[in-house]
Structures are given as structure tokens and as C-alpha cells.
Motif scaffolding. Structure first.
Motif, PDB file in Angstrom:
ATOM      1  N   ASN A 259       0.714  -1.133  -0.069  1.00  0.00           N
ATOM      2  CA  ASN A 259      -0.030   0.061   0.057  1.00  0.00           C
ATOM      3  C   ASN A 259       0.864   1.297  -0.018  1.00  0.00           C
ATOM      4  O   ASN A 259       2.008   1.264   0.329  1.00  0.00           O
ATOM      5  N   PRO A 260       0.230   2.477  -0.557  1.00  0.00           N
ATOM      6  CA  PRO A 260       1.121   3.601  -0.898  1.00  0.00           C
ATOM      7  C   PRO A 260       1.809   4.079   0.494  1.00  0.00           C
ATOM      8  O   PRO A 260       3.126   4.562   0.336  1.00  0.00           O
ATOM      9  N   LEU A 278       1.521   9.417  -2.781  1.00  0.00           N
ATOM     10  CA  LEU A 278       1.639   8.069  -2.017  1.00  0.00           C
ATOM     11  C   LEU A 278       1.036   8.412  -0.742  1.00  0.00           C
ATOM     12  O   LEU A 278       0.202   7.601  -0.203  1.00  0.00           O
ATOM     13  N   PRO A 394      -1.108   7.667  -7.656  1.00  0.00           N
ATOM     14  CA  PRO A 394       0.365   7.567  -7.710  1.00  0.00           C
ATOM     15  C   PRO A 394       0.688   6.929  -8.917  1.00  0.00           C
ATOM     16  O   PRO A 394       0.139   6.240  -9.450  1.00  0.00           O
ATOM     17  N   LEU A 405       5.923   1.155  -8.779  1.00  0.00           N
ATOM     18  CA  LEU A 405       5.061   1.105  -7.725  1.00  0.00           C
ATOM     19  C   LEU A 405       3.669   0.783  -8.143  1.00  0.00           C
ATOM     20  O   LEU A 405       3.220   1.525  -9.155  1.00  0.00           O
ATOM     21  N   SER A 407      -0.502  -0.729  -6.780  1.00  0.00           N
ATOM     22  CA  SER A 407      -1.053  -1.276  -5.458  1.00  0.00           C
ATOM     23  C   SER A 407      -2.641  -0.940  -5.646  1.00  0.00           C
ATOM     24  O   SER A 407      -3.033  -0.540  -6.831  1.00  0.00           O
ATOM     25  N   ASN A 410      -4.129   2.127  -7.250  1.00  0.00           N
ATOM     26  CA  ASN A 410      -4.214   2.147  -8.605  1.00  0.00           C
ATOM     27  C   ASN A 410      -5.235   1.749  -9.297  1.00  0.00           C
ATOM     28  O   ASN A 410      -5.451   1.729 -10.724  1.00  0.00           O
TER      29      ASN A 410
END
Length: 457
Positions: A259-260, A278, A394, A405, A407, A410
């Protein structure tokens, strides 16, 4: 295009990370998956309650879940899925009602005739609306009051919004309802006559065990119980992963799927704007109890609750899954969605049982004896779909060469299910394998939300 033979690392062994590792390995790369837990699966992992092993959280496969079913087919499991039709209940004003069909809705006594008609029209309108970006600029409360009316909003929608989102519903956009309606009507959009719910016998314990077998056959290394302290770029264009109490490993490229907020703390060298995006994603958590009972409830797979209770709803898994998989017992999930700092996340199983079980018996007084009770607590489960969320997603490829990245943050305008997670992994994998090697150029910096021009959106 990414040349085969690179060393890739995937941080996070949930369905997102496993699917990415699967595709990268198929493209000819050497892949290592780092997972902090002692087993793979993340939110889809399994555990044992009493003498029953099943999913830690409630999951269902829809007949229209094309992306998940494609993976199941590759694992040799799609043909084994057992398909059933399920029923839905609603507990409101101290009574239980069926809301399994449009006829049930038309007869629902907790709302007037006009309110019921407007409620049905609201759901239909959301399912047929194509411009989700416009809805993303409208508060969900305003949109629902406009189309359903104040009475239906107060008595039906508001309790459900608070149950799922807490007070974060005030910041949530109308795209939240759009995404829910789209999943409900997915079967019709895909040309199916009706939606069916399904499960793999053995649950996700079997799915994940088979996935591990396939990955190991492809040469993927699974490093379980491996906590990542830091991910950082090297001067020669590679990326290092520093583990707690272990040596540092070097890779050509790394994909972080956590997770961010954790990704922001884990990854060094990110640009200020990347870190701000993030850290700006707001998540909702869950406290979810698995309960084994000695008898069935009322046969509703899902019971919505609009009365004020300590639980969000009731999921009778054995109303969908044949009870032979549970040794003849009934498996029920009692979820409550909470903010990540909610004190409930720190309470013991006994303390949670003292409030959750009476709530269960308020809805189902004849729920029988409890055979086992076990609680899962997750501080960050799904991102809150706030106003204008897609403009603040993000980026996947970062300004750190070789670092990517991805998660649940997104997934724009989704309902966070395994099918959407697999779709995100597939879309991301297709993009990653076309990127240049980091020592041959700076990876393309993806603008916020750009990867969602199609797919889930």
C-alpha cells in the motif's frame, strides 16, 4: 522493450504480486517475490478457524470475472468452479427482508412506493452511466439525494455508506456508487443472461497452493517471512532491496506492490510529488470475524444492515459454498469497516466477540451455537474514492530508475475484488515488459492516473 533475462524483484506476495511475477517469468525474466508474511495471498490468504480452513476474508468469483477466471484457467482450476445463485437480505427497522430481486425491492415495506421506485431508478441509472469522470466530481451524498430523494437516502443509502466508509463518506464521490452498480450489472454487459456466484472447492488455500506450484515451476523464488526495510537505486542503474536482519540483494528492476503509505516509507529517492501522492491516499480498514456455527442462518449470502449495529453486514459463506467443505458447519463472516486508527483494531478477539455476536443474534436470533470465532484485522484494505481521485493516483513507474510502484490505490473506481486486482496486474505487466532496461535510459514517468484511460475506468 524489456530484454529477457533481467533480475526482477516483486515486493508483496498477494494476488497482485503473484500475477506480476507469473507474467514477468513468462517473459523470460528471473523473478524473486519478497513477502513479509509466512504465506502468500495477502488479503486473499486462507487460515484455519476451528477445524475449517477457508479464506481469511470473504471472496466470491462472478461468472463475469474474466480476468480472474483466465488466471484460474491457467492454474487448471476454472473448470472446477462450482456456480450457484445466491440470495440477499436486508435487516431494517428490526426486521429481516429479502432483497434478492426487483420484485422484492418493489415490496420492501421500509420505504414508500415512490421511494422504492426512485431507489431502483437510481441503481439503474448508475449502471447505465458511462461518464464516471463527471460523477467523480460530485459528492456521493449529493448525487444519491438528487436521484433517490431524501427519505430513501436517509433510510437506505446513508446507513450503508456509513457502514462501508465511516465518516469518510462525506469526502467520497458518486463514482463509488457507479463502480458498485457496474459490478452488479457486469453479467449483462458481458452478454450473460444472469450473474452467478462461484468458488473453487478448497477456497483460496487451494488457489494459492496451485499458484505457488506454477510459479516454482517457472523458476520464481518465493522469499516468505522476508520484511523489506528499504528499496533504493544503485549508481550503476540497479535497485537494491535491504531486508531486516538479512543481506542486501541487488536487482535490475523492482516492483513494489504494498500500500502507498508503506511504499513511501520503504522506497528512498522518490521525488517530493511522488511521495506526496503516495502519502495522500486515504485508506479504510476492516475488522472481520470468521464464525463457525452449528446450523445455517436464513440462506442469504449477504445480509445488508441499515439499523445501528456494531457490524457492517453478515456474510453467510455456507449459503454459497456447500457445507460439506466446512464439515457440515456454517461459516459466517461479520465485518466492520473502520478507519486505520480505529481503537477496534487493537481489541482482543474476546472483546470483539462480546459485541459482534449479540449483533448477529439481533438479526438472526436462532443462529445456533458458536463452534469457533477468530478475528482478522487489517488497517488498510481499500482506498477511499474521494472527489477527483483519478487525478491523484500515484504513478507506477517512478523517477527512481528501475523502481515501479503499483497497489490497490491504482484501481480507479473499483470495488476492490480479486478480479480487479488481477486485471491491474495484467495491465501493469504488459506495460512493464515494454520499458527499457534502467541502465539504458530513464524509465517513462507515468502521469497520475494515466494507466487508467481504459480497463477499470
Amino acid at each position: 522493450m524489456s530484454e529477457p533475462g533481467q533480475r526482477w524483484a516483486v515486493v508483496g506476495g498477494g494476488m497482485l504480486g503473484l500475477t506480476l511475477a507469473h507474467r514477468l517469468a513468462q517473459h523470460g525474466h528471473s523473478v524473486t517475490v519478497f513477502e513479509a508474511a509466512e504465506q502468500v495471498g495477502g488479503l486473499a490468504s486462507a487460515w484455519t478457524v476451528g477445524d475449517v480452513t477457508w479464506d481469511r476474508h470473504y471472496h466470491v468469483t462472478l461468472l463475469s470475472d474474466a480476468h480472474l477466471r483466465a488466471i484460474l484457467d491457467e492454474l487448471g482450476l476454472d473448470a472446477e468452479v462450482e456456480w450457484v445463485k445466491t440470495r440477499t437480505g436486508l435487516f431494517a427497522d428490526g426486521a429481516l427482508w429479502s432483497v434478492s430481486s426487483s420484485i422484492d425491492f418493489a415490496r420492501l415495506p421500509v420505504l414508500g412506493v415512490a421511494d422504492r421506485a426512485r431507489l431502483a431508478a437510481t441503481i439503474l441509472r448508475a449502471s447505465r452511466t458511462g461518464n464516471w469522470r463527471r460523477l467523480e466530481q460530485i459528492p456521493v451524498a449529493d448525487w444519491l439525494q438528487r436521484w433517490s430523494g431524501r427519505r430513501a437516502y436517509d433510510r437506505f443509502w446513508l446507513p450503508l455508506l456509513r457502514a462501508k466508509l465511516g465518516e469518510a463518506y462525506r469526502e467520497t464521490s458518486a463514482a463509488f456508487i457507479w463502480a458498485t452498480a457496474q459490478r452488479l450489472y457486469a453479467a449483462r454487459r458481458s452478454g450473460l443472461k444472469e450473474e452467478m456466484f462461484g468458488y473453487v472447492p478448497g477456497g483460496y488455500a487451494r488457489v494459492l497452493a496451485r499458484f505457488v506450484e506454477v510459479l516454482e515451476h517457472e523458476g520464481v523464488e518465493l522469499e516468505l517471512g522476508s520484511r523489506v526495510r528499504e528499496v533504493a537505486a544503485t549508481p550503476d542503474g540497479g535497485v537494491t532491496i535491504e531486508l531486516l536482519d538479512r543481506d542486501t540483494a541487488r536487482f535490475d528492476q523492482v516492483v513494489v506492490t504494498v500500500n502507498p503509505g508503506l511504499a513511501a516509507r520503504m522506497c528512498s529517492g522518490l521525488a517530493p510529488r511522488e511521495r506526496a501522492l503516495l502519502e495522500g491516499v486515504r485508506y479504510q480498514g476492516i475488522v472481520c470475524a470468521s464464525v463457525l456455527l452449528d446450523r445455517p442462518l436464513a440462506g442469504y449470502y449477504l445480509t445488508y444492515i441499515t439499523d445501528d449495529t456494531p457490524i457492517t453486514g453478515i456474510v453467510e459463506m455456507s449459503a454459497m459454498v456447500d457445507r460439506r467443505h466446512f464439515g457440515g458447519k456454517t461459516l459466517v463472516y461479520l465485518p466492520r469497516y473502520v478507519a486505520p486508527d480505529d481503537p477496534l483494531l487493537t481489541r482482543s478477539d474476546d472483546e470483539i466477540a462480546a459485541t459482534f455476536l449479540p449483533a448477529l443474534r439481533t438479526v438472526y436470533p436462532e443462529s445456533g451455537d458458536v463452534q469457533a470465532f477468530k478475528v482478522s484485522r487489517v488497517r488498510e484494505v481499500f482506498p477511499v474514492p474521494t472527489i477527483g481521485y483519478s487525478t491523484r493516483v500515484p504513478p507506477t513507474s517512478t523517477t527512481v530508475p528501475g523502481l515501479h510502484l503499483v497497489s490497490s490505490a491504482n484501481i480507479v473506481n473499483g470495488t476492490l475484488n480479486v478480479n480487479e486486482t488481477v486485471e491491474l496486474a495484467e495491465r501493469t505487466a504488459r506495460r512493464l515488459v515494454t520499458l527499457p532496461a534502467p541502465n539504458r535510459g530513464v524509465p517513462e514517468a507515468c502521469s497520475a492516473g494515466s494507466m487508467h484511460a481504459s480497463g477499470d475506468a
